[in-house]
Enzyme design. Structure first.
Site, PDB file in Angstrom:
ATOM      1  N   HIS A   2       0.840  -1.207   0.000  1.00 23.06           N
ATOM      2  CA  HIS A   2       0.000   0.000   0.000  1.00 23.06           C
ATOM      3  C   HIS A   2       0.874   1.257   0.000  1.00 23.06           C
ATOM      4  CE1 HIS A   2      -3.092  -2.624   2.291  1.00 23.06           C
ATOM      5  NE2 HIS A   2      -3.559  -2.449   1.067  1.00 23.06           N
ATOM      6  N   LYS A  44     -17.517  -7.026   6.565  1.00 21.15           N
ATOM      7  CA  LYS A  44     -16.191  -7.481   6.968  1.00 21.15           C
ATOM      8  C   LYS A  44     -15.981  -7.223   8.452  1.00 21.15           C
ATOM      9  CE  LYS A  44     -13.731  -6.815   2.603  1.00 21.15           C
ATOM     10  NZ  LYS A  44     -12.555  -6.193   1.970  1.00 21.15           N
ATOM     11  N   ARG A  88      -2.026  -6.376  -8.293  1.00 19.16           N
ATOM     12  CA  ARG A  88      -0.918  -7.314  -8.112  1.00 19.16           C
ATOM     13  C   ARG A  88      -0.886  -8.357  -9.217  1.00 19.16           C
ATOM     14  NH1 ARG A  88      -2.495  -9.063  -2.282  1.00 19.16           N
ATOM     15  NH2 ARG A  88      -4.422  -8.881  -3.410  1.00 19.16           N
ATOM     16  N   SER A 127      -3.064  -7.768   2.765  1.00 14.08           N
ATOM     17  CA  SER A 127      -3.477  -7.636   4.164  1.00 14.08           C
ATOM     18  C   SER A 127      -4.055  -8.939   4.704  1.00 14.08           C
ATOM     19  CB  SER A 127      -4.507  -6.517   4.315  1.00 14.08           C
ATOM     20  OG  SER A 127      -3.923  -5.268   4.068  1.00 14.08           O
TER      21      SER A 127
END
Length: 159
Positions: free
Chosen positions: A18, A42, A91, A129
């Site tokens: 990040h 979440k 990514r 994460s």
């Protein structure tokens, strides 16, 4: 007109990936607002206050980076902040496919807000994460994946 960008995410916790995306994006934008999204679906590992504190500490030397929590649609947050851009890190190809669908929906909701993708640096391509949280839960060493302030905090206050 100032080029303001929102980098949305949960940042649970913020990773070196990040940080890399944000620092590189500073070449493109006048101001970056790291939007820590509150998602009722979440269950974060770290409080919103902790995550905001980490982001602010990491970027204490950079006045063009701000951190703020928000709820609801990212495009609505962008409109509130007069941000014309959404920043997303990519990514893998699978990230792009997922992020492109979100970008298309955002464009339908707010055609004046553009999504910008930055590919992650190879050194951070495997840093996520979710994986960092798994390492934390299992007592592993996260020092290679998170900023120093995150590492120090967790060393001082292990869960």
């Amino acid at each position: 007109m100032e080029n303001i960008c929102v980098f949305p995410g949960t940042f649970d916790p913020i990773t070196l990936g990040h940080v890399d995306i944000i620092r590189r994006a500073l070449q493109l934008f006048d101001r970056i607002i790291v939007g820590v999204g509150v998602n009722s679906l979440k269950q974060p590992m770290f409080s919103i206050e902790q995550r905001l504190g980490w982001i602010r500490a990491v970027f204490a030397d950079e006045p063009r980076v701000e951190a703020e929590a928000y709820e609801g649609l990212t495009v609505a947050f962008c409109q509130k902040k007069q941000a014309r851009f959404i920043l997303r890190g990519i990514r893998y190809v699978s990230d792009f496919e997922y992020e492109k669908s979100i970008a298309d929906m955002n464009r339908a909701l707010a055609p004046d807000i553009e999504t910008v993708f930055l590919a992650s640096a190879p050194a951070y391509a495997t840093t996520a994460s979710t994986l960092v949280r798994d390492v934390i839960r299992n007592g592993g060493d996260i020092s290679a994946f998170v900023p120093e302030v995150v590492y120090r905090t967790l060393q001082a206050n292990p869960e």
